[in-house]
Design an enzyme around this catalytic site. Structure first.
Site, mmCIF file in Angstrom:
data_model
loop_
_atom_site.group_PDB
_atom_site.id
_atom_site.type_symbol
_atom_site.label_atom_id
_atom_site.label_comp_id
_atom_site.label_asym_id
_atom_site.label_seq_id
_atom_site.Cartn_x
_atom_site.Cartn_y
_atom_site.Cartn_z
ATOM 1 N N GLU A 104 0.888 -1.170 0.000
ATOM 2 C CA GLU A 104 0.000 0.000 0.000
ATOM 3 C C GLU A 104 0.918 1.211 0.000
ATOM 4 O O GLU A 104 1.485 1.554 1.038
ATOM 5 C CB GLU A 104 -0.888 0.003 1.250
ATOM 6 C CG GLU A 104 -1.838 -1.162 1.364
ATOM 7 C CD GLU A 104 -2.964 -1.101 0.353
ATOM 8 O OE1 GLU A 104 -3.147 -0.070 -0.308
ATOM 9 O OE2 GLU A 104 -3.665 -2.126 0.212
ATOM 10 N N CYS A 163 -2.494 9.459 2.482
ATOM 11 C CA CYS A 163 -2.134 8.796 1.226
ATOM 12 C C CYS A 163 -3.234 9.006 0.184
ATOM 13 O O CYS A 163 -2.953 9.174 -0.990
ATOM 14 C CB CYS A 163 -1.887 7.311 1.453
ATOM 15 S SG CYS A 163 -3.243 6.464 2.275
HETATM 16 P P1 NDP Z 1 8.152 5.270 4.569
HETATM 17 O O1 NDP Z 1 8.156 4.483 3.322
HETATM 18 O O2 NDP Z 1 9.269 6.191 4.830
HETATM 19 O O3 NDP Z 1 8.108 4.286 5.833
HETATM 20 C C1 NDP Z 1 7.100 3.298 5.976
HETATM 21 C C2 NDP Z 1 7.603 2.216 6.934
HETATM 22 O O4 NDP Z 1 8.668 1.488 6.319
HETATM 23 C C3 NDP Z 1 8.166 2.780 8.238
HETATM 24 O O5 NDP Z 1 7.841 1.926 9.310
HETATM 25 C C4 NDP Z 1 9.638 2.756 7.955
HETATM 26 O O6 NDP Z 1 10.430 2.745 9.099
HETATM 27 C C5 NDP Z 1 9.787 1.452 7.199
HETATM 28 N N1 NDP Z 1 11.008 1.329 6.424
HETATM 29 C C6 NDP Z 1 11.893 2.305 6.049
HETATM 30 N N2 NDP Z 1 12.896 1.771 5.312
HETATM 31 C C7 NDP Z 1 12.649 0.451 5.214
HETATM 32 C C8 NDP Z 1 13.307 -0.640 4.553
HETATM 33 N N3 NDP Z 1 14.420 -0.464 3.842
HETATM 34 N N4 NDP Z 1 12.767 -1.868 4.645
HETATM 35 C C9 NDP Z 1 11.613 -2.061 5.342
HETATM 36 N N5 NDP Z 1 10.947 -1.087 5.984
HETATM 37 C C10 NDP Z 1 11.452 0.160 5.923
HETATM 38 O O7 NDP Z 1 6.750 6.019 4.610
HETATM 39 P P2 NDP Z 1 6.225 7.052 5.683
HETATM 40 O O8 NDP Z 1 6.257 6.418 7.036
HETATM 41 O O9 NDP Z 1 6.901 8.352 5.485
HETATM 42 O O10 NDP Z 1 4.678 7.182 5.291
HETATM 43 C C11 NDP Z 1 4.194 8.071 4.339
HETATM 44 C C12 NDP Z 1 3.954 7.355 3.033
HETATM 45 O O11 NDP Z 1 3.046 6.303 3.248
HETATM 46 C C13 NDP Z 1 3.327 8.244 1.980
HETATM 47 O O12 NDP Z 1 3.940 7.994 0.740
HETATM 48 C C14 NDP Z 1 1.880 7.778 1.956
HETATM 49 O O13 NDP Z 1 1.228 8.007 0.739
HETATM 50 C C15 NDP Z 1 2.044 6.323 2.234
HETATM 51 N N6 NDP Z 1 0.813 5.760 2.750
HETATM 52 C C16 NDP Z 1 0.109 4.885 1.974
HETATM 53 C C17 NDP Z 1 -1.096 4.392 2.420
HETATM 54 C C18 NDP Z 1 -1.864 3.414 1.605
HETATM 55 O O14 NDP Z 1 -2.735 2.774 2.165
HETATM 56 N N7 NDP Z 1 -1.623 3.247 0.322
HETATM 57 C C19 NDP Z 1 -1.682 4.797 3.707
HETATM 58 C C20 NDP Z 1 -0.846 5.696 4.440
HETATM 59 C C21 NDP Z 1 0.354 6.154 3.970
HETATM 60 P P3 NDP Z 1 10.976 4.134 9.677
HETATM 61 O O15 NDP Z 1 9.773 5.010 9.916
HETATM 62 O O16 NDP Z 1 11.647 3.718 10.925
HETATM 63 O O17 NDP Z 1 11.891 4.697 8.610
#
Ligand code: NDP
Length: 499
Positions: free
Chosen positions: A245, A279
């Site tokens: 997602e 999102c």
């Molecule tokens: P990120 O992609 O930065 O992070 C998402 C999660 O992935 C966090 O827990 C993060 O950890 C973790 N993460 C980071 N690097 C890695 C890796 N290499 N491998 C595995 N996991 C990793 O997104 P955001 O948290 O900034 O969220 C915002 C984004 O989410 C926006 O693009 C938004 O559109 C999207 N989103 C999509 C939704 C949907 O349903 N389609 C709903 C809500 C949001 P850490 O935070 O510790 O870096």
């Protein structure tokens, strides 16, 4: 020289992740950071717990999930305060998020047996001597990685469905909202104290990456498109199935017969709720020429009335300090390329806040139109007709949700949007409809949470045939005779060779 740490930036100190408020910098709580060995251990423990959980059957799980739902509902104010303290989200927005999450727990718990449980399916004439059975069995351990912007709804959108399907869940919350993540897991443990069926592992991105490689049977990721690609690559090493997602850049289309007041109200809400950090937030509007000016006036009037600040305001702080630069860049780029600020503008960025900004006549190749802004900003562009609106809405690699305002053609337009979801004469409402699947196309990801598809996402189809009579036309045996084969050919021609 010590680097300046902006409020809201997570800090790791003494093996703990310390989460701080983006508005005040005050500590919201702390959680222990997991090592790679801790992550593996959590998955191992969850595997054993998952067997116990699966053994409870649909009825046992339903009863416990409904108790969890009750507990979250009873404590929703407390949870909303925590969401506010940790991410800066206005409490009222937090309450709406929690009520949506509660509805999903309820629906998943009540519908898992009907959707996933064992059942007979119809046989076809070609194998009429066999009965057919189908069920969806749990994968085992599902890894859930979540973002910070909806720290209750997004993990529950995966976890509640995965749990209802009989899986154990190991959850890595965002480093910006670990305390809310821990609250969810702790509250679940209150109603399911026997085994660690739902567990957390905390830390930065490397902990998420470790979870992908820790032997989970499925990985459900919600976050940015860039990270989704890394998650998929990590999971590819072990052919672990993924549900992604990812980001969006949702558009609203306003047709000539739209109720413009309702459209403006919804555009402002869709774009600016949660300070635009959604999102499925509306980031672009395409309004047909005859209604464009009146629509812009109504949007500006409503967005101009929104209050911005730390407490009881409509628009709270930007949760992730680094996003402020992105928002500023998008506004600057839009204006430099000839767009016009009908409200707000470059001065709207006042860290940690961004005041509502409405940009009009923004070139389609500007960052504000093409990239996810994640702030309380909106571009509004005029279009000749709905065909042009649809073409522009569909021109990006993202395809998450969307919205259409209009009467006569609105549903037809919604169907033509290249997106997984759309709302007609509202915005974002599909996310709360637990009977509908949620997910995107293209760079917004694939797979579905919510609804029947969301339950099936967390079960493996298990197909069983059972002989119920002797075969009149034996085909799957070396005992068949040339006469049997000739009769088979005749039957196939009768059944399929005509009509
Ligand atoms: P990120 O992609 O930065 O992070 C998402 C999660 O992935 C966090 O827990 C993060 O950890 C973790 N993460 C980071 N690097 C890695 C890796 N290499 N491998 C595995 N996991 C990793 O997104 P955001 O948290 O900034 O969220 C915002 C984004 O989410 C926006 O693009 C938004 O559109 C999207 N989103 C999509 C939704 C949907 O349903 N389609 C709903 C809500 C949001 P850490 O935070 O510790 O870096």
């Amino acid at each position: 020289m010590t680097a300046v740490r902006l409020p809201g930036t997570p800090v790791i100190e003494g093996g703990h992740l310390i989460s701080t408020s983006p508005a005040t910098g005050g500590e919201a709580g702390r959680v222990p950071v997991a090592t790679p060995a801790d992550v593996e251990h959590a998955v191992e423990r969850a595997r054993a717990a998952g067997q116990w959980w699966a053994g409870l059957g649909f009825t046992g799980r339903r009863e416990r999930l409904l108790r969890w739902r009750r507990l979250i509902a009873q404590r929703m104010e407390q949870l909303a305060e925590l969401v506010h303290a940790e991410g800066g989200k206005p409490v009222a927005d937090g309450l709406v998020e929690i009520l949506t999450a509660v509805e999903h727990v309820d629906w998943a718990a009540r519908n898992a047996r009907r959707v996933l449980g064992p059942r007979r399916v119809r046989s076809r004439l070609i194998l009429a001597e066999f009965s057919a059975h189908l069920e969806y069995q749990p994968h085992g351990v599902v890894g859930v990685i979540g973002p910070w912007n909806y720290p209750v709804l997004t993990p529950i959108g995966s976890a509640a469905y995965a749990l209802a399907a009989g899986n154990a869940v190991v959850f890595k919350p965002s480093e910006y909202t670990p305390v809310v993540g821990q609250w969810l897991v702790d509250s679940f443990a209150e109603v399911v104290p026997e085994q660690p069926v739902f567990a957390t592992v905390h830390g930065l991105g490397d902990v998420g990456a470790a979870l992908c490689r820790a032997g989970v049977d499925k990985l459900a990721f919600t976050g940015s498109t860039a990270t989704a690609k890394k998650v998929m690559a990590a999971c590819a090493e072990s052919l672990t199935p993924v549900l992604l997602e990812a980001g969006g850049k949702d558009a609203m289309i306003v047709d000539s017969d739209a109720d413009l007041d309702a459209a403006a109200e919804a555009a402002v809400w869709g774009a600016m709720t949660n300070a635009g950090q959604t999102c499925i937030g509306i980031e672009r509007v395409y309004a047909v020429q005859p209604v464009f000016d009146a629509f812009v006036d109504k949007v500006v009037e409503r967005a101009g009335r929104l209050t911005v600040g730390p407490e009881d305001a409509d628009v709270g702080p930007i949760t992730m300090p680094s996003q402020l630069d992105v928002i500023r860049r998008h506004i600057d780029d839009a204006l430099a390329r000839g767009g016009r600020a009908a409200l707000g503008g470059p001065d709207a960025v006042q860290p940690p806040y961004v005041r509502p900004t409405v940009l009009v006549d923004v070139p389609e190749d500007s960052a504000a139109v093409r990239e996810e802004t994640f702030g309380p900003t909106l571009t509004v562009n005029p279009v000749r007709d709905v065909d042009e609106a649809i073409a522009r809405a569909n021109a990006l690699p993202y395809g998450l949700g969307g919205s259409v305002f209009g009467r006569r053609r609105a549903v037809a337009i919604a169907r033509r949007l290249r997106s997984g979801m759309a709302s007609v004469n509202s915005t974002l409402t599909f996310a709360g409809m637990s009977t509908l699947p949620f997910g995107g196309v293209g760079e917004s990801g694939f797979g579905r949470i919510h609804g029947e598809d969301g339950l099936r996402e967390f079960g493996r189809a298990k197909a069983v045939t059972r002989r119920r009579a002797r075969s009149l036309l034996p085909s799957t045996t070396f005992e068949r005779t040339p006469a049997d084969v000739a009769r088979l050919v005749k039957a196939v021609k009768m059944l399929y060779g005509r009509g």
